[in-house]
Design a protein around this motif. Structure first.
Motif, short mmCIF file in Angstrom:
data_model
loop_
_atom_site.label_atom_id
_atom_site.label_comp_id
_atom_site.label_asym_id
_atom_site.label_seq_id
_atom_site.Cartn_x
_atom_site.Cartn_y
_atom_site.Cartn_z
N ASN A 1 0.82 -1.22 0.00
CA ASN A 1 0.00 0.00 0.00
C ASN A 1 0.85 1.28 0.00
O ASN A 1 0.31 2.36 0.18
CB ASN A 1 -0.97 0.02 1.19
N VAL A 2 2.17 1.16 -0.19
CA VAL A 2 2.97 2.36 -0.37
C VAL A 2 2.61 2.99 -1.70
O VAL A 2 2.13 2.31 -2.62
CB VAL A 2 4.48 2.07 -0.31
N ASN A 3 2.83 4.28 -1.82
CA ASN A 3 2.52 4.98 -3.07
C ASN A 3 3.65 5.95 -3.38
O ASN A 3 4.49 6.26 -2.51
CB ASN A 3 1.17 5.69 -2.97
N PRO A 4 3.71 6.47 -4.62
CA PRO A 4 4.83 7.34 -5.00
C PRO A 4 4.98 8.57 -4.10
O PRO A 4 6.10 9.00 -3.82
CB PRO A 4 4.48 7.74 -6.44
N ARG A 5 3.87 9.14 -3.64
CA ARG A 5 3.99 10.33 -2.80
C ARG A 5 4.68 9.99 -1.48
O ARG A 5 5.57 10.72 -1.03
CB ARG A 5 2.61 10.93 -2.53
N ILE A 6 4.29 8.90 -0.84
CA ILE A 6 4.93 8.51 0.42
C ILE A 6 6.40 8.21 0.19
O ILE A 6 7.27 8.63 0.97
CB ILE A 6 4.21 7.29 1.03
#
Length: 441
Positions: free
Chosen positions: A54-59
Protein backbone atom coordinates in the motif's frame (compact mmCIF):
# COMPACT_ATOMS: atom_id res chain seq x y z
CA UNK A 1 24.91 24.48 12.63
CA UNK A 2 23.20 25.48 15.87
CA UNK A 3 23.06 23.16 18.84
CA UNK A 4 25.67 20.51 19.60
CA UNK A 5 29.20 21.00 18.34
CA UNK A 6 30.05 17.41 17.42
CA UNK A 7 33.72 18.30 17.04
CA UNK A 8 33.83 18.82 20.79
CA UNK A 9 32.33 15.39 21.41
CA UNK A 10 34.21 12.90 19.20
CA UNK A 11 32.40 9.88 20.66
CA UNK A 12 29.04 11.55 20.12
CA UNK A 13 29.19 10.42 16.51
CA UNK A 14 26.45 10.44 13.94
CA UNK A 15 26.88 6.78 13.08
CA UNK A 16 26.65 6.23 9.34
CA UNK A 17 25.85 2.52 9.64
CA UNK A 18 23.31 1.66 6.94
CA UNK A 19 22.98 5.27 5.78
CA UNK A 20 19.88 5.70 3.66
CA UNK A 21 20.30 8.09 0.75
CA UNK A 22 17.29 7.57 -1.41
CA UNK A 23 17.53 7.40 -5.17
CA UNK A 24 14.03 6.38 -6.06
CA UNK A 25 13.27 4.32 -9.09
CA UNK A 26 9.71 3.31 -8.34
CA UNK A 27 8.53 1.10 -11.13
CA UNK A 28 5.13 0.34 -9.67
CA UNK A 29 3.26 0.34 -6.41
CA UNK A 30 0.37 -1.71 -5.19
CA UNK A 31 -3.15 -0.46 -5.67
CA UNK A 32 -6.30 -1.18 -3.74
CA UNK A 33 -7.92 -3.29 -6.42
CA UNK A 34 -5.07 -5.48 -7.65
CA UNK A 35 -1.43 -4.74 -6.85
CA UNK A 36 0.99 -4.67 -9.72
CA UNK A 37 3.56 -7.46 -9.84
CA UNK A 38 6.31 -5.13 -11.06
CA UNK A 39 8.94 -4.68 -8.36
CA UNK A 40 9.51 -1.47 -6.42
CA UNK A 41 13.16 -0.51 -6.66
CA UNK A 42 14.74 1.64 -3.95
CA UNK A 43 18.49 2.05 -3.51
CA UNK A 44 19.10 -0.80 -5.96
CA UNK A 45 16.99 -3.22 -3.93
CA UNK A 46 13.78 -4.74 -5.24
CA UNK A 47 10.60 -5.18 -3.19
CA UNK A 48 8.01 -7.41 -4.83
CA UNK A 49 4.40 -6.24 -4.28
CA UNK A 50 1.69 -8.55 -3.01
CA UNK A 51 -1.75 -8.15 -1.44
CA UNK A 52 -0.21 -6.18 1.46
CA UNK A 53 1.37 -3.49 -0.72
CA UNK A 54 0.00 0.00 0.00
CA UNK A 55 2.97 2.36 -0.37
CA UNK A 56 2.52 4.98 -3.07
CA UNK A 57 4.83 7.34 -5.00
CA UNK A 58 3.99 10.33 -2.80
CA UNK A 59 4.93 8.51 0.42
CA UNK A 60 8.13 7.20 -1.17
CA UNK A 61 9.06 10.74 -2.19
CA UNK A 62 9.56 11.66 1.48
CA UNK A 63 12.37 9.16 1.97
CA UNK A 64 15.08 11.46 0.65
CA UNK A 65 14.07 14.68 2.45
CA UNK A 66 15.73 13.99 5.86
CA UNK A 67 14.53 17.27 7.32
CA UNK A 68 15.50 16.20 10.84
CA UNK A 69 19.16 16.83 9.95
CA UNK A 70 18.59 19.87 7.72
CA UNK A 71 20.51 22.95 8.97
CA UNK A 72 18.32 25.64 10.58
CA UNK A 73 15.24 23.46 10.45
CA UNK A 74 13.16 23.53 13.67
CA UNK A 75 13.07 19.72 13.88
CA UNK A 76 16.85 19.57 13.57
CA UNK A 77 17.22 22.23 16.24
CA UNK A 78 15.02 20.29 18.67
CA UNK A 79 16.96 17.11 17.86
CA UNK A 80 20.26 18.83 18.60
CA UNK A 81 19.00 20.32 21.86
CA UNK A 82 18.03 16.84 23.08
CA UNK A 83 21.33 15.34 21.94
CA UNK A 84 23.17 18.15 23.71
CA UNK A 85 21.24 17.52 26.93
CA UNK A 86 22.24 13.84 26.98
CA UNK A 87 25.81 14.70 25.98
CA UNK A 88 26.16 17.00 28.97
CA UNK A 89 24.34 14.77 31.48
CA UNK A 90 25.91 11.39 30.67
CA UNK A 91 29.68 11.01 30.24
CA UNK A 92 31.98 8.04 30.54
CA UNK A 93 35.08 7.72 32.72
CA UNK A 94 37.16 9.58 30.11
CA UNK A 95 34.77 12.53 30.04
CA UNK A 96 33.30 11.69 26.63
CA UNK A 97 29.54 11.55 25.98
CA UNK A 98 28.13 8.14 26.88
CA UNK A 99 25.25 8.04 24.37
CA UNK A 100 25.89 7.33 20.69
CA UNK A 101 23.53 8.90 18.17
CA UNK A 102 21.92 7.17 15.18
CA UNK A 103 20.08 9.54 12.85
CA UNK A 104 20.62 7.85 9.48
CA UNK A 105 19.18 4.36 9.84
CA UNK A 106 17.03 3.21 6.94
CA UNK A 107 13.26 3.65 7.44
CA UNK A 108 12.66 0.46 5.42
CA UNK A 109 12.46 -2.37 7.95
CA UNK A 110 11.15 -5.88 8.20
CA UNK A 111 7.78 -6.62 9.75
CA UNK A 112 9.63 -8.65 12.35
CA UNK A 113 11.68 -5.60 13.35
CA UNK A 114 8.67 -3.31 13.50
CA UNK A 115 6.44 -5.59 15.55
CA UNK A 116 7.82 -8.95 16.71
CA UNK A 117 11.11 -7.63 18.11
CA UNK A 118 9.06 -5.36 20.37
CA UNK A 119 6.63 -8.04 21.54
CA UNK A 120 3.70 -6.40 19.73
CA UNK A 121 1.03 -9.13 19.56
CA UNK A 122 -0.19 -10.55 16.23
CA UNK A 123 -3.68 -9.09 16.68
CA UNK A 124 -2.52 -5.56 17.55
CA UNK A 125 -4.35 -2.90 15.44
CA UNK A 126 -1.10 -1.23 14.39
CA UNK A 127 -0.26 -4.29 12.24
CA UNK A 128 -3.29 -3.70 10.01
CA UNK A 129 -2.43 -2.35 6.59
CA UNK A 130 -4.96 0.42 7.13
CA UNK A 131 -2.59 1.75 9.82
CA UNK A 132 0.91 1.19 8.38
CA UNK A 133 2.70 1.38 5.03
CA UNK A 134 3.78 -1.96 3.54
CA UNK A 135 6.01 -2.83 0.58
CA UNK A 136 4.79 -6.40 0.94
CA UNK A 137 3.98 -8.82 3.75
CA UNK A 138 7.64 -8.91 4.83
CA UNK A 139 8.84 -5.29 4.52
CA UNK A 140 7.39 -1.94 5.48
CA UNK A 141 8.16 1.67 6.36
CA UNK A 142 8.89 1.84 10.07
CA UNK A 143 6.03 3.07 12.22
CA UNK A 144 8.35 4.08 15.07
CA UNK A 145 12.09 4.44 15.62
CA UNK A 146 11.84 1.90 18.47
CA UNK A 147 12.20 -0.78 15.76
CA UNK A 148 16.00 -0.42 15.90
CA UNK A 149 16.39 -1.10 19.62
CA UNK A 150 16.97 -4.85 19.36
CA UNK A 151 19.56 -4.67 16.58
CA UNK A 152 21.57 -1.96 18.34
CA UNK A 153 21.47 -3.75 21.70
CA UNK A 154 22.52 -7.00 20.04
CA UNK A 155 25.47 -5.19 18.46
CA UNK A 156 26.74 -4.38 21.96
CA UNK A 157 25.37 -0.89 22.62
CA UNK A 158 24.01 -0.01 26.06
CA UNK A 159 23.33 3.73 25.70
CA UNK A 160 22.04 5.24 22.48
CA UNK A 161 19.66 7.72 20.84
CA UNK A 162 17.78 6.96 17.60
CA UNK A 163 16.29 9.74 15.48
CA UNK A 164 14.41 9.40 12.22
CA UNK A 165 11.32 9.66 10.08
CA UNK A 166 8.39 7.31 10.74
CA UNK A 167 5.32 6.55 8.65
CA UNK A 168 1.70 5.93 9.59
CA UNK A 169 -1.57 6.11 7.71
CA UNK A 170 -3.64 8.64 9.58
CA UNK A 171 -6.33 11.29 9.41
CA UNK A 172 -5.75 14.69 7.82
CA UNK A 173 -5.69 17.82 9.98
CA UNK A 174 -3.25 20.40 11.34
CA UNK A 175 -1.54 17.96 13.74
CA UNK A 176 -1.45 14.71 11.73
CA UNK A 177 0.74 13.84 8.77
CA UNK A 178 1.68 10.49 7.20
CA UNK A 179 5.35 11.20 7.95
CA UNK A 180 6.70 12.54 11.23
CA UNK A 181 9.85 12.21 13.30
CA UNK A 182 10.66 10.41 16.52
CA UNK A 183 13.55 10.32 18.93
CA UNK A 184 14.06 7.16 21.00
CA UNK A 185 16.58 6.46 23.74
CA UNK A 186 17.73 3.31 25.52
CA UNK A 187 19.92 2.96 28.61
CA UNK A 188 20.84 -0.51 29.90
CA UNK A 189 22.20 -1.16 33.38
CA UNK A 190 24.18 -4.18 34.53
CA UNK A 191 24.35 -5.00 38.22
CA UNK A 192 27.69 -3.17 38.52
CA UNK A 193 26.58 0.04 36.75
CA UNK A 194 23.37 0.14 38.78
CA UNK A 195 24.51 -0.90 42.27
CA UNK A 196 28.29 -0.53 42.17
CA UNK A 197 29.84 -2.62 44.95
CA UNK A 198 26.59 -2.96 46.91
CA UNK A 199 25.39 -6.52 47.49
CA UNK A 200 22.16 -6.09 45.54
CA UNK A 201 20.75 -7.89 42.49
CA UNK A 202 18.77 -6.87 39.41
CA UNK A 203 17.05 -10.19 38.88
CA UNK A 204 14.93 -12.12 41.36
CA UNK A 205 16.41 -15.51 42.27
CA UNK A 206 12.91 -16.98 42.26
CA UNK A 207 10.69 -14.92 39.95
CA UNK A 208 7.01 -14.83 40.81
CA UNK A 209 4.61 -16.61 38.49
CA UNK A 210 2.41 -13.51 38.18
CA UNK A 211 3.35 -9.99 37.15
CA UNK A 212 2.95 -7.14 39.59
CA UNK A 213 1.14 -3.96 38.47
CA UNK A 214 4.16 -1.97 39.63
CA UNK A 215 6.99 -4.02 38.05
CA UNK A 216 7.96 -7.12 36.11
CA UNK A 217 8.14 -10.28 38.18
CA UNK A 218 11.73 -11.01 37.14
CA UNK A 219 13.11 -7.73 38.53
CA UNK A 220 13.93 -6.96 42.15
CA UNK A 221 12.06 -4.04 43.63
CA UNK A 222 15.36 -2.30 44.43
CA UNK A 223 16.42 -2.34 40.77
CA UNK A 224 13.03 -1.14 39.54
CA UNK A 225 12.85 1.79 41.95
CA UNK A 226 16.40 2.90 41.21
CA UNK A 227 15.99 2.97 37.43
CA UNK A 228 12.53 4.55 37.72
CA UNK A 229 14.01 7.43 39.71
CA UNK A 230 16.82 7.84 37.17
CA UNK A 231 14.42 7.70 34.20
CA UNK A 232 11.99 10.27 35.58
CA UNK A 233 14.74 12.58 36.84
CA UNK A 234 16.45 12.53 33.44
CA UNK A 235 13.29 13.14 31.44
CA UNK A 236 12.06 15.88 33.73
CA UNK A 237 15.45 17.55 33.32
CA UNK A 238 15.14 17.24 29.55
CA UNK A 239 11.68 18.82 29.52
CA UNK A 240 12.84 21.67 31.75
CA UNK A 241 15.80 22.27 29.44
CA UNK A 242 13.33 22.69 26.57
CA UNK A 243 10.38 24.47 28.22
CA UNK A 244 11.98 26.16 31.22
CA UNK A 245 12.42 25.32 34.90
CA UNK A 246 8.94 26.55 35.82
CA UNK A 247 7.07 24.17 33.52
CA UNK A 248 4.12 22.47 35.21
CA UNK A 249 4.13 18.71 34.68
CA UNK A 250 2.56 15.41 35.71
CA UNK A 251 3.28 11.70 35.24
CA UNK A 252 0.50 9.47 33.92
CA UNK A 253 0.60 5.68 34.09
CA UNK A 254 0.00 4.07 30.70
CA UNK A 255 0.58 0.87 28.69
CA UNK A 256 3.11 0.03 25.97
CA UNK A 257 3.72 -3.54 24.72
CA UNK A 258 7.49 -3.17 25.10
CA UNK A 259 7.80 -1.55 28.57
CA UNK A 260 6.40 -2.22 32.05
CA UNK A 261 5.77 -0.18 34.07
CA UNK A 262 5.14 2.66 31.61
CA UNK A 263 4.44 6.37 31.95
CA UNK A 264 3.65 9.42 29.88
CA UNK A 265 4.95 12.85 30.83
CA UNK A 266 2.50 15.69 30.31
CA UNK A 267 3.15 19.42 30.61
CA UNK A 268 0.66 22.21 31.11
CA UNK A 269 0.91 24.17 27.90
CA UNK A 270 -1.35 26.98 26.68
CA UNK A 271 -4.12 26.20 29.18
CA UNK A 272 -4.18 22.46 28.49
CA UNK A 273 -2.24 19.28 29.27
CA UNK A 274 0.04 18.12 26.46
CA UNK A 275 1.67 14.70 26.36
CA UNK A 276 5.31 15.18 25.36
CA UNK A 277 6.84 11.71 25.72
CA UNK A 278 6.30 8.08 26.70
CA UNK A 279 8.73 5.97 28.68
CA UNK A 280 9.16 2.89 30.83
CA UNK A 281 11.26 -0.04 31.97
CA UNK A 282 12.02 -2.32 29.03
CA UNK A 283 10.40 -5.73 28.91
CA UNK A 284 13.07 -8.16 30.00
CA UNK A 285 12.13 -10.55 27.19
CA UNK A 286 13.55 -8.00 24.72
CA UNK A 287 16.85 -7.77 26.58
CA UNK A 288 16.98 -11.54 27.05
CA UNK A 289 16.65 -12.10 23.30
CA UNK A 290 19.54 -9.65 22.77
CA UNK A 291 21.87 -11.49 25.14
CA UNK A 292 21.30 -9.44 28.30
CA UNK A 293 20.00 -11.96 30.84
CA UNK A 294 21.15 -10.08 33.95
CA UNK A 295 20.36 -6.45 33.04
CA UNK A 296 17.59 -3.88 33.25
CA UNK A 297 16.81 -1.25 30.64
CA UNK A 298 14.95 2.05 30.50
CA UNK A 299 13.65 3.68 27.35
CA UNK A 300 11.66 6.67 26.16
CA UNK A 301 10.34 8.10 22.91
CA UNK A 302 8.99 11.44 21.77
CA UNK A 303 7.77 13.13 18.60
CA UNK A 304 9.94 15.98 17.34
CA UNK A 305 7.01 17.71 15.60
CA UNK A 306 4.95 17.79 18.79
CA UNK A 307 7.83 19.34 20.74
CA UNK A 308 8.62 21.88 18.02
CA UNK A 309 4.98 22.88 17.54
CA UNK A 310 4.66 23.51 21.26
CA UNK A 311 8.01 25.30 21.61
CA UNK A 312 7.61 27.65 18.66
CA UNK A 313 3.80 27.76 18.37
CA UNK A 314 3.85 26.36 14.84
CA UNK A 315 0.15 25.96 13.95
CA UNK A 316 0.24 23.41 11.12
CA UNK A 317 2.35 20.27 10.80
CA UNK A 318 2.61 20.73 7.03
CA UNK A 319 4.88 23.73 7.61
CA UNK A 320 7.76 21.46 8.59
CA UNK A 321 7.93 20.26 4.98
CA UNK A 322 7.93 23.76 3.50
CA UNK A 323 10.93 24.85 1.46
CA UNK A 324 9.84 28.49 1.79
CA UNK A 325 12.63 30.74 3.06
CA UNK A 326 10.08 32.81 4.95
CA UNK A 327 9.52 29.81 7.21
CA UNK A 328 13.07 28.45 7.49
CA UNK A 329 14.77 31.83 7.95
CA UNK A 330 12.99 32.30 11.28
CA UNK A 331 15.13 29.52 12.79
CA UNK A 332 18.59 30.69 11.71
CA UNK A 333 19.48 32.01 15.18
CA UNK A 334 19.18 28.62 16.88
CA UNK A 335 15.53 29.31 17.82
CA UNK A 336 16.25 30.15 21.43
CA UNK A 337 13.46 29.65 23.99
CA UNK A 338 10.90 32.39 23.60
CA UNK A 339 10.96 32.44 19.79
CA UNK A 340 7.43 32.28 18.38
CA UNK A 341 6.80 31.38 14.77
CA UNK A 342 5.38 34.28 12.78
CA UNK A 343 3.01 33.35 10.01
CA UNK A 344 4.43 34.21 6.61
CA UNK A 345 0.90 34.87 5.40
CA UNK A 346 -2.59 33.52 5.87
CA UNK A 347 -4.04 32.37 2.59
CA UNK A 348 -7.76 31.68 2.13
CA UNK A 349 -9.23 28.20 2.20
CA UNK A 350 -11.11 26.51 -0.61
CA UNK A 351 -13.71 23.94 0.41
CA UNK A 352 -15.08 21.18 -1.80
CA UNK A 353 -17.21 18.16 -0.92
CA UNK A 354 -17.02 14.73 -2.50
CA UNK A 355 -20.01 12.39 -2.14
CA UNK A 356 -20.29 8.80 -3.27
CA UNK A 357 -22.25 5.57 -2.93
CA UNK A 358 -20.28 2.65 -1.55
CA UNK A 359 -20.50 -0.55 -3.63
CA UNK A 360 -22.93 -3.15 -2.30
CA UNK A 361 -24.86 -3.16 0.96
CA UNK A 362 -22.08 -4.34 3.27
CA UNK A 363 -19.31 -2.04 2.04
CA UNK A 364 -19.79 0.46 4.86
CA UNK A 365 -18.45 -2.07 7.35
CA UNK A 366 -15.24 -2.71 5.41
CA UNK A 367 -14.57 0.82 4.11
CA UNK A 368 -11.60 2.37 5.93
CA UNK A 369 -11.33 6.18 5.85
CA UNK A 370 -7.52 5.90 5.98
CA UNK A 371 -7.63 4.49 2.43
CA UNK A 372 -9.49 7.59 1.32
CA UNK A 373 -7.12 9.91 3.21
CA UNK A 374 -4.15 8.23 1.56
CA UNK A 375 -5.63 8.70 -1.90
CA UNK A 376 -6.50 12.34 -1.20
CA UNK A 377 -2.92 12.99 -0.07
CA UNK A 378 -1.51 11.18 -3.10
CA UNK A 379 -3.39 13.47 -5.49
CA UNK A 380 -3.70 16.71 -3.54
CA UNK A 381 -0.40 16.68 -1.70
CA UNK A 382 0.17 19.43 0.85
CA UNK A 383 -2.52 21.74 -0.46
CA UNK A 384 -4.99 19.50 1.42
CA UNK A 385 -5.37 21.01 4.88
CA UNK A 386 -8.22 18.94 6.34
CA UNK A 387 -10.51 16.06 5.43
CA UNK A 388 -13.45 15.03 7.55
CA UNK A 389 -16.66 13.05 7.21
CA UNK A 390 -19.48 15.50 6.61
CA UNK A 391 -22.42 13.12 6.23
CA UNK A 392 -23.21 9.40 6.14
CA UNK A 393 -26.54 8.03 5.01
CA UNK A 394 -27.91 4.51 4.42
CA UNK A 395 -30.83 4.31 1.98
CA UNK A 396 -33.76 2.55 3.72
CA UNK A 397 -34.81 0.61 0.62
CA UNK A 398 -31.60 -0.23 -1.25
CA UNK A 399 -29.43 -0.60 1.85
CA UNK A 400 -26.60 1.23 0.09
CA UNK A 401 -24.54 3.72 2.04
CA UNK A 402 -23.68 7.20 0.88
CA UNK A 403 -20.75 9.13 2.37
CA UNK A 404 -19.82 12.78 1.98
CA UNK A 405 -16.32 14.00 2.85
CA UNK A 406 -15.41 17.67 3.08
CA UNK A 407 -11.94 18.49 1.75
CA UNK A 408 -10.43 21.82 2.74
CA UNK A 409 -7.62 23.06 0.53
CA UNK A 410 -5.11 25.75 1.45
CA UNK A 411 -1.63 26.36 0.10
CA UNK A 412 0.98 27.30 2.69
CA UNK A 413 2.80 29.74 0.41
CA UNK A 414 0.30 31.29 -2.02
CA UNK A 415 -3.38 31.80 -2.79
CA UNK A 416 -5.11 28.93 -4.53
CA UNK A 417 -7.61 29.63 -7.27
CA UNK A 418 -10.92 27.79 -7.20
CA UNK A 419 -10.22 26.62 -10.75
CA UNK A 420 -7.01 24.78 -9.82
CA UNK A 421 -8.68 23.35 -6.73
CA UNK A 422 -11.56 22.07 -8.85
CA UNK A 423 -9.09 20.34 -11.15
CA UNK A 424 -7.39 18.55 -8.24
CA UNK A 425 -10.76 17.74 -6.67
CA UNK A 426 -12.03 16.19 -9.90
CA UNK A 427 -8.91 14.00 -10.09
CA UNK A 428 -9.47 12.85 -6.50
CA UNK A 429 -13.07 11.90 -7.29
CA UNK A 430 -11.97 10.05 -10.42
CA UNK A 431 -9.33 8.07 -8.51
CA UNK A 432 -11.77 7.19 -5.74
CA UNK A 433 -14.20 5.81 -8.31
CA UNK A 434 -11.51 3.77 -10.04
CA UNK A 435 -9.69 2.42 -6.98
CA UNK A 436 -12.57 1.82 -4.58
CA UNK A 437 -15.40 1.13 -7.04
CA UNK A 438 -17.54 3.87 -5.52
CA UNK A 439 -20.21 5.75 -7.44
CA UNK A 440 -19.61 9.50 -7.34
CA UNK A 441 -22.82 11.43 -6.70
Amino acid sequence: MPGVNFAQFPRFSRVSQRIFTCSLSTKAVGETKAPSRTAIEINHRLYHPDEWTNVNPRILSFLERRIHVQPHHPLSIVRQKIVQFFGEKYRNSKGNPLFSVYDSLSPIVSVEQNFDSLLIPPDHPSRDKSQSYYFNRDYMLRAHTTVHQAELITSGLNNFLIVGDVYRRDEINSTHYPVFHQLDAVRIHTRKTLFGEADLQIMETKPRTHEEPTHQSCHTLEAVKLVEVELKDTLLGLVKSLFGDKVKYRWVETYFPFTHPSWELEIHHRDDWLEVLGCGIMRHAILDRCGHKDAIGIAFGLGLERIAMALYQIPDIRLFWSRDSGFLSQFHDNALPGLTYKSVSVYPQCTNDVSFWLPGTSAAESFDPNDLYDEVRSVGGDIVEQVHLQDKFTHPKSGRTSMCFRIIYRHMERTLTQAEVNEVHAKIAQNLAEKFNVEIR
